[in-house]
Scaffold this active site. Structure first.
Site, PDB file in Angstrom:
ATOM      1  N   ARG A 165      82.220  21.273   4.482  1.00 31.42           N
ATOM      2  CA  ARG A 165      82.484  22.247   3.404  1.00 31.42           C
ATOM      3  C   ARG A 165      83.554  23.233   3.870  1.00 31.42           C
ATOM      4  O   ARG A 165      84.438  23.611   3.123  1.00 31.42           O
ATOM      5  CB  ARG A 165      81.209  22.963   3.007  1.00 31.42           C
ATOM      6  CG  ARG A 165      80.328  22.204   2.016  1.00 31.42           C
ATOM      7  CD  ARG A 165      79.997  20.792   2.464  1.00 31.42           C
ATOM      8  NE  ARG A 165      79.142  20.062   1.569  1.00 31.42           N
ATOM      9  CZ  ARG A 165      77.840  19.862   1.768  1.00 31.42           C
ATOM     10  NH1 ARG A 165      77.237  20.328   2.862  1.00 31.42           N
ATOM     11  NH2 ARG A 165      77.143  19.162   0.899  1.00 31.42           N
ATOM     12  N   ASP A 194      81.028  14.579   4.655  1.00 29.48           N
ATOM     13  CA  ASP A 194      80.324  14.930   3.413  1.00 29.48           C
ATOM     14  C   ASP A 194      81.304  14.778   2.258  1.00 29.48           C
ATOM     15  O   ASP A 194      82.460  14.404   2.459  1.00 29.48           O
ATOM     16  CB  ASP A 194      79.751  16.356   3.492  1.00 29.48           C
ATOM     17  CG  ASP A 194      78.415  16.453   2.757  1.00 29.48           C
ATOM     18  OD1 ASP A 194      78.402  16.132   1.559  1.00 29.48           O
ATOM     19  OD2 ASP A 194      77.406  16.827   3.372  1.00 29.48           O
ATOM     20  N   HIS A 265      76.594  11.463  -0.470  1.00 36.83           N
ATOM     21  CA  HIS A 265      77.509  12.437   0.152  1.00 36.83           C
ATOM     22  C   HIS A 265      78.788  11.755   0.644  1.00 36.83           C
ATOM     23  O   HIS A 265      79.242  12.004   1.763  1.00 36.83           O
ATOM     24  CB  HIS A 265      76.813  13.156   1.319  1.00 36.83           C
ATOM     25  CG  HIS A 265      75.802  14.171   0.858  1.00 36.83           C
ATOM     26  ND1 HIS A 265      76.163  15.439   0.464  1.00 36.83           N
ATOM     27  CD2 HIS A 265      74.459  14.099   0.747  1.00 36.83           C
ATOM     28  CE1 HIS A 265      75.057  16.109   0.117  1.00 36.83           C
ATOM     29  NE2 HIS A 265      74.010  15.319   0.262  1.00 36.83           N
ATOM     30  N   GLU A 332      69.794  12.994  -0.492  1.00 42.17           N
ATOM     31  CA  GLU A 332      70.372  13.281  -1.803  1.00 42.17           C
ATOM     32  C   GLU A 332      71.291  12.181  -2.337  1.00 42.17           C
ATOM     33  O   GLU A 332      72.353  12.460  -2.880  1.00 42.17           O
ATOM     34  CB  GLU A 332      71.130  14.617  -1.753  1.00 42.17           C
ATOM     35  CG  GLU A 332      70.233  15.784  -1.396  1.00 42.17           C
ATOM     36  CD  GLU A 332      70.964  17.108  -1.322  1.00 42.17           C
ATOM     37  OE1 GLU A 332      70.462  18.071  -1.921  1.00 42.17           O
ATOM     38  OE2 GLU A 332      72.022  17.187  -0.659  1.00 42.17           O
ATOM     39  N   TRP A 472      74.787  25.299   6.751  1.00 44.32           N
ATOM     40  CA  TRP A 472      75.648  24.626   5.770  1.00 44.32           C
ATOM     41  C   TRP A 472      76.753  25.609   5.391  1.00 44.32           C
ATOM     42  O   TRP A 472      76.497  26.802   5.196  1.00 44.32           O
ATOM     43  CB  TRP A 472      74.825  24.215   4.546  1.00 44.32           C
ATOM     44  CG  TRP A 472      73.704  23.288   4.913  1.00 44.32           C
ATOM     45  CD1 TRP A 472      72.391  23.614   5.095  1.00 44.32           C
ATOM     46  CD2 TRP A 472      73.808  21.879   5.175  1.00 44.32           C
ATOM     47  NE1 TRP A 472      71.668  22.495   5.447  1.00 44.32           N
ATOM     48  CE2 TRP A 472      72.504  21.422   5.506  1.00 44.32           C
ATOM     49  CE3 TRP A 472      74.861  20.966   5.159  1.00 44.32           C
ATOM     50  CZ2 TRP A 472      72.242  20.089   5.822  1.00 44.32           C
ATOM     51  CZ3 TRP A 472      74.590  19.638   5.466  1.00 44.32           C
ATOM     52  CH2 TRP A 472      73.308  19.209   5.786  1.00 44.32           C
TER      53      TRP A 472
HETATM   54  C1  ACM Z   1      70.195  18.681   3.004  1.00 45.67           C
HETATM   55  O1  ACM Z   1      70.096  19.918   2.986  1.00 45.67           O
HETATM   56  N1  ACM Z   1      70.715  18.029   1.976  1.00 45.67           N
HETATM   57  C2  ACM Z   1      69.753  17.911   4.146  1.00 45.67           C
END
Ligand code: ACM
Length: 535
Positions: A165, A194, A265, A332, A472
């Site tokens: 990110r 990602d 991702h 996800e 993150w």
């Molecule tokens: C995550 O926070 N998607 C592992």
């Protein structure tokens, strides 16, 4: 009055010398506060074996960098003469636990011992915390006498960083590794790929760095945002840089675990290689907005071409990283893409799979087989439980503790990183002037986190390998912000993972943090200054 003053001085010595984070297993103050070990320009570091050299070098460099005193390293104790010496001794018979160490500060010697090189490194980290954080006189550093015996509670003590990110150059990655070392953590989880950018050079597939590493703009503000800045953004690590980071971490007894995300991702990959997706004819861009959207975040199609591509990538990754563990993501992955794909549906039927979760499980099983064939083990986010866990996989439990509990009950190793306690990108204050994710994770919640879920039996609890904090970087665009989000929650994490459960005490931790903040001032770390006044 003099007695009171003397008492105060005694007390202040006691306080400083005991302000160690993570709090050690056992600690005894020396009998007399006037007994001190003095580091001055005559002091030396003695090592019993060359195995202790990296730790000795680390200590000598730390003292030189922060106090401008250079301590020579010697290998013959007889040569110390009357000089003050810090003795780093590795002796296999000392303890059966290789991570265990002792530090004994006497007035003329500091003795530190451990059966292993990493144990001596932990001893050095403790010695560093015994140094005065704000010395009045850097020509003479006084350390009060003390005895410490210490070892970690958990074998896996990790911290993660998302460099997709936002990208962080290797000079900051090295700093980050130093921060982990300072807190006696031993795993750095490097989230390298990602939707928003691919960050590692793969020689066989150059479009990954030509195309997948760059996005044409970034959302402004908190999602859904107030627009897009339209600025091309990106970067990646060359394989030589990766090697440099791995070596740097190894010198600090930290294993770097790379993460290559699959099957979700993967928009950055699909921007360069659309043929690996479920809708090859529809162009995908490297993502510019945060979040996961079923209709937007396309995923990898489980074709032979995709598997062969991933095997190429993992082959280079496994050749680069000595880590026995490779993280392959698994989180996800929206199933809508496979639901509407004739190819995926046909594969589900052909392989006798139950549904799209079964297909995800098939995907992960297949990649696990490949990773295992190279002698390595996979780690995955807890979604890898869906549809059946691959036989040797280690589970990172992030959607609370359910996944971790289920995996431990199936006798799989578990790393606890539930988002409500371990996501340091969540805001640490109810109101924060800086832009942060809109979820609240105060310091106290991190500190009070208990990695072993109450519902596990003693036997099952043995599968809880350890825990990890995650950072993150959607709203963390530079090193100063990363430090602001990290400190002091990293301190809390280190105590959760290292210290005995019965030694944890939040009030005492907050008291010790005051000294830690002085160390951070010395190291010029941008910790959250509000903790200096807020309780
Ligand atoms: C995550 O926070 N998607 C592992």
């Amino acid at each position: 009055m003099r007695i009171i003053l003397g008492l105060l001085i005694l007390l202040s010595f006691k306080l400083n010398a005991q302000d160690i984070i993570p709090v050690p297993v056992e600690m005894r103050q020396g009998a007399l506060p006037k007994d001190k070990f003095i580091i001055d320009k005559n002091a030396v570091i003695f090592i019993s074996t060359s195995q202790a050299l990296p730790s000795a070098q680390f200590l000598s460099d730390y003292i030189f960098k922060n106090y401008n005193l250079r301590l020579p390293i010697i290998t013959e104790l007889t040569k110390t003469g009357s000089r003050q010496s810090i003795n780093l001794v590795i002796e296999s018979a000392l303890y059966t636990n290789p991570d265990k160490y002792f530090v004994s500060v006497l007035s003329n010697t500091i003795k530190a011992g451990s059966p292993s090189a990493q144990g001596i490194f932990y001893a050095v980290q403790t010695i560093i915390q015994l140094l005065p954080p704000q010395p009045e006189n850097t020509e003479k550093l006084a350390i009060p006498t003390i005895e410490i015996i210490d070892y970690p509670r958990f074998a896996y003590r990790g911290m993660h960083l998302d460099v997709s990110r936002h990208f962080f150059d290797i000079s900051f990655i090295k700093k980050y590794i130093d921060y982990l070392a300072f807190h006696k953590l031993n795993y750095f989880h490097w989230h390298l790929t990602d939707d928003h950018g691919w960050r590692i050079e793969i020689k066989k597939h150059p479009k990954l760095t030509e195309i997948s590493s760059w996005r044409n703009g970034t959302i402004i503000g908190l999602y859904p945002g107030t627009g897009n800045d339209g600025i091309r953004y990106g970067g990646y690590y060359t394989q030589n840089e990766v090697k440099e980071v791995i070596k740097y971490a190894a010198e600090r007894y930290i294993t770097v675990v790379p993460e290559i995300e699959m099957p979700g991702h993967n928009m950055a990959v699909l921007a360069a290689y659309p043929e690996l997706g479920t809708t090859p004819a529809i162009p995908t861009q490297v993502a510019q907005t945060w979040g996961i959207f079923n209709k937007f975040n396309n995923v990898l199609q489980p074709t032979e071409k995709t598997f062969s591509f991933l095997e190429d990538v993992l082959t280079e990754v496994m050749e680069l990283f000595p880590s026995p563990y490779i993280h392959i993501g698994g989180d996800e992955c929206s199933k809508v893409w496979w639901k509407q794909s004739p190819f995926a549906q046909k594969l589900i039927k052909e392989k006798g799979l139950k549904d799209e979760n079964g297909l995800q499980s098939y995907f992960i099983h297949r990649m696990e087989k490949f990773v295992n064939s190279k002698g390595k083990t996979i780690i995955g986010w807890d979604e890898i439980l869906d549809g059946g866990l691959a036989p040797n996989a280690i589970v990172m439990s992030w959607r609370g503790e359910k996944g971790g509990v289920a995996a431990a009950k199936q006798h799989h190793k578990v790393i606890m990183t539930p988002e409500n306690s371990m996501y340091f990108n969540h805001t640490q204050f109810m109101k924060d002037d800086s832009l942060t994710a809109a979820k609240f994770l105060p310091l106290k919640t991190v500190y009070n986190y208990e990695p072993i879920p109450a519902e596990l039996t003693t036997k099952e609890a043995e599968y809880i390998w350890g825990g990890q904090g995650n950072l993150w970087s959607e709203y963390i665009a530079n090193p100063a912000k990363a430090e602001y989000m990290l400190f002091p929650r990293l301190d809390a994490l280190s105590e959760v993972l290292w210290s005995p459960k019965n030694k944890r005490n939040y009030v005492d931790f907050r008291r010790r943090l005051k000294t830690q903040f002085k160390r951070y001032d010395l190291l010029k770390i941008n910790y959250s200054k509000r903790y200096l006044t807020d309780q």
